[in-house]
Design a protein around this motif. Structure first.
Motif, PDB file in Angstrom:
ATOM      1  N   GLY A 246       0.750  -1.423  -0.012  1.00  0.00           N
ATOM      2  CA  GLY A 246       0.164   0.249  -0.266  1.00  0.00           C
ATOM      3  C   GLY A 246       0.830   1.328   0.013  1.00  0.00           C
ATOM      4  N   ASP A 247       1.742   1.167   0.073  1.00  0.00           N
ATOM      5  CA  ASP A 247       3.182   2.448  -0.130  1.00  0.00           C
ATOM      6  C   ASP A 247       3.736   1.803  -0.978  1.00  0.00           C
ATOM      7  N   ASN A 322      -4.620  -0.554  -0.880  1.00  0.00           N
ATOM      8  CA  ASN A 322      -4.606   0.217   0.884  1.00  0.00           C
ATOM      9  C   ASN A 322      -6.523  -0.127   1.124  1.00  0.00           C
ATOM     10  N   GLU A 323      -6.714  -0.042   0.124  1.00  0.00           N
ATOM     11  CA  GLU A 323      -8.678  -0.006   0.750  1.00  0.00           C
ATOM     12  C   GLU A 323      -8.980  -1.168   0.863  1.00  0.00           C
ATOM     13  N   ILE A 324      -8.416  -1.693  -0.508  1.00  0.00           N
ATOM     14  CA  ILE A 324      -8.671  -3.659  -0.908  1.00  0.00           C
ATOM     15  C   ILE A 324      -8.450  -4.096   0.239  1.00  0.00           C
ATOM     16  N   GLY A 325      -7.233  -3.747   0.467  1.00  0.00           N
ATOM     17  CA  GLY A 325      -6.072  -4.648   1.161  1.00  0.00           C
ATOM     18  C   GLY A 325      -7.018  -4.483   2.873  1.00  0.00           C
ATOM     19  N   ALA A 326      -7.587  -3.336   3.650  1.00  0.00           N
ATOM     20  CA  ALA A 326      -7.923  -3.521   4.765  1.00  0.00           C
ATOM     21  C   ALA A 326      -9.299  -3.953   4.611  1.00  0.00           C
ATOM     22  N   ARG A 346       0.126  -6.093   5.600  1.00  0.00           N
ATOM     23  CA  ARG A 346      -0.122  -4.703   5.334  1.00  0.00           C
ATOM     24  C   ARG A 346      -0.708  -5.319   3.584  1.00  0.00           C
ATOM     25  N   GLY A 347      -1.419  -3.669   3.525  1.00  0.00           N
ATOM     26  CA  GLY A 347      -1.414  -4.355   2.247  1.00  0.00           C
ATOM     27  C   GLY A 347      -2.400  -5.334   1.758  1.00  0.00           C
ATOM     28  N   PRO A 384      -2.931 -11.530  -4.035  1.00  0.00           N
ATOM     29  CA  PRO A 384      -3.282 -11.545  -5.329  1.00  0.00           C
ATOM     30  C   PRO A 384      -2.449 -10.203  -5.579  1.00  0.00           C
ATOM     31  N   PRO A 385      -3.274 -10.318  -7.765  1.00  0.00           N
ATOM     32  CA  PRO A 385      -2.870  -9.305  -8.007  1.00  0.00           C
ATOM     33  C   PRO A 385      -3.579  -8.050  -7.493  1.00  0.00           C
TER      34      PRO A 385
END
Ligand code: PLP
Length: 407
Positions: A246-247, A322-326, A346-347, A384-385
């Motif tokens: 996500g970073d 970040n959004e989809i990881g959360a 993370r992410g 995932p991708p």
């Protein structure tokens, strides 16, 4: 044989024939499930019998843009029609354009391209040794520190920094002067990182070792100790770099920068590439002939990588990760199974800690049409991708829960 004939020949082989041929002709380094992948689109891949799978492995954290991305295919086709390979005897534009992007978006001043993650770490090992020899002449500053459960690759130098008996023991003797320190243990740093240390190799998020992030305190303490004893700090972001957490770079969260960083997996969207990014201070000690590669950073691969980098470094792309990881993390935490002990990471670099053998869950996943890979004996790695969407996460979690329920 023309291309069309070659395609036709592959298409007429049955799944059983392809598997039998592999069994007869390959050195036995891989244990594969009994299907043959034929094509993909986005997060989905199909096998030769027409079965579709949700690919939450992404070629082991490689296919950042998923399968058959039209933009990547177009960038490749355009470059393939111009220049594929020249060797590193000559200048070409795509590799300089990629180096400009990597240095503009990181701590680094200069880049050395390789063909894989392990080769990027080999380059970093050589650069560290040369830097120490030039900067501290006669001091025998040759030691390299790595951490328990680290994975830096399978060629002899990188393997020596990958302290796992299963990977190392049959291939000894390894590279000398390697110290293995406990991970995330601030107190231990002073004992392992000494005046004889030329470099410390750290994965900001350990991948193969089970998806364990290095704490910011630990990372900062390492930076301080390396500065104190004149050692180089090397971040291996082969798996965790380029947007996966996500970073753009996983180490951003620690607030400090390394002297070198290695990259590979997602950088060319699935084509083989690696890179060692270095500061000017390190680069100043490396000259012509110190290292090299026939293929590395060729125009086809680096044209692809420029395309991937522009997509993956965009703020909206990272915001999506970040959004989809959360979201995926929340959904995984809802999985109601006594075998799930923790979801961490993370992410879109997550690990599901189990109390059973992860390989059994990976295997069961195939019958529920999901591709996953383990990270150590009892962790499922979820990578995932980076273009994955919520609906795909929902379907994945349903199938994952169903697979777990049957193990
Ligand atoms: C952190 C890390 N470093 C290095 C490597 C080695 O990369 P490659 O398989 O491209 O040689 C890997 C591969 O999984 C990795 O995860």
């Amino acid at each position: 044989m023309t291309d069309q004939t070659a395609d036709h020949a592959a298409d007429t082989l049955t799944t059983a024939q392809i598997i039998a041929s592999e069994n007869a002709h390959f050195v036995r380094t891989y244990a594969r499930p009994p299907f043959v992948l034929s094509h993909g689109s986005g997060v989905t891949v199909w096998d030769t019998d027409g079965v579709d799978y949700l690919d939450f492995t992404a070629g082991i954290a490689v296919n950042a843009l998923g399968h058959a991305d039209p933009g990547l295919a177009a960038a490749l086709a355009a470059q393939a029609g111009k220049l594929v390979h020249t060797s590193n005897l000559y200048y070409t534009a795509p590799q300089t354009q990629l180096a400009e992007r990597l240095t503009a978006h990181s701590f680094a001043d200069r880049v050395f391209f390789t063909n894989s993650g392990t080769e990027a770490n080999e380059a970093a090992i050589k650069f560290a040794r040369k830097f120490a020899r030039e900067t501290f002449p006669g001091q025998h500053k040759t030691h390299i520190v790595c951490f328990e459960h680290a994975f830096h690759g399978r060629t002899i130098g990188s393997l020596s920094l990958t302290p796992k008996a299963k990977y190392q023991d049959a291939f000894r003797p390894l590279m000398p002067d390697v110290q293995v320190a406990p991970f995330n243990d601030v107190e231990a740093i002073g004992r392992f990182v000494t005046a004889q240390t030329c470099a410390v190799f750290l994965e900001p998020v350990q991948g193969e070792g089970g998806i364990h992030p290095a704490t910011p305190e630990f990372t900062r303490a390492l930076r301080a100790r390396c500065d104190e004893v004149g050692a180089l700090l090397v971040f291996d972001e082969v798996q965790c770099g380029l947007g996966r957490t996500g970073d753009l770079w996983a180490h951003t969260a620690s607030g400090i920068t390394p002297d070198m960083m290695t990259l590979a997996k997602p950088l060319a969207g699935g084509l083989p590439i690696g890179a060692a990014l270095v500061t000017e201070r390190v680069a100043a000690t490396i000259g012509p002939g110190d290292h090299g590669s026939t293929f590395a950073g060729g125009p086809l691969i680096t044209a692809a990588a420029c395309y991937v980098f522009d997509r993956a470094s965009a703020p909206e792309f990272l915001a999506h990760v970040n959004e989809i990881g959360a979201y995926l993390r929340e959904r995984l935490e809802e999985v109601n199974s006594p075998h799930v002990k923790e979801v961490r990471g993370r992410g879109l670099m997550m690990g599901v800690q189990l109390d059973i053998d992860a390989a059994d869950v990976v295997k069961k996943g195939y019958t529920h049409r999901i591709l996953t890979v383990n990270a150590g004996p009892d962790v499922i790695r979820v990578v995932p991708p980076l273009i994955v969407e919520r609906t795909e996460c929902d379907t994945f979690v349903e199938r994952f829960a169903a697979a777990l329920a049957e193990v």
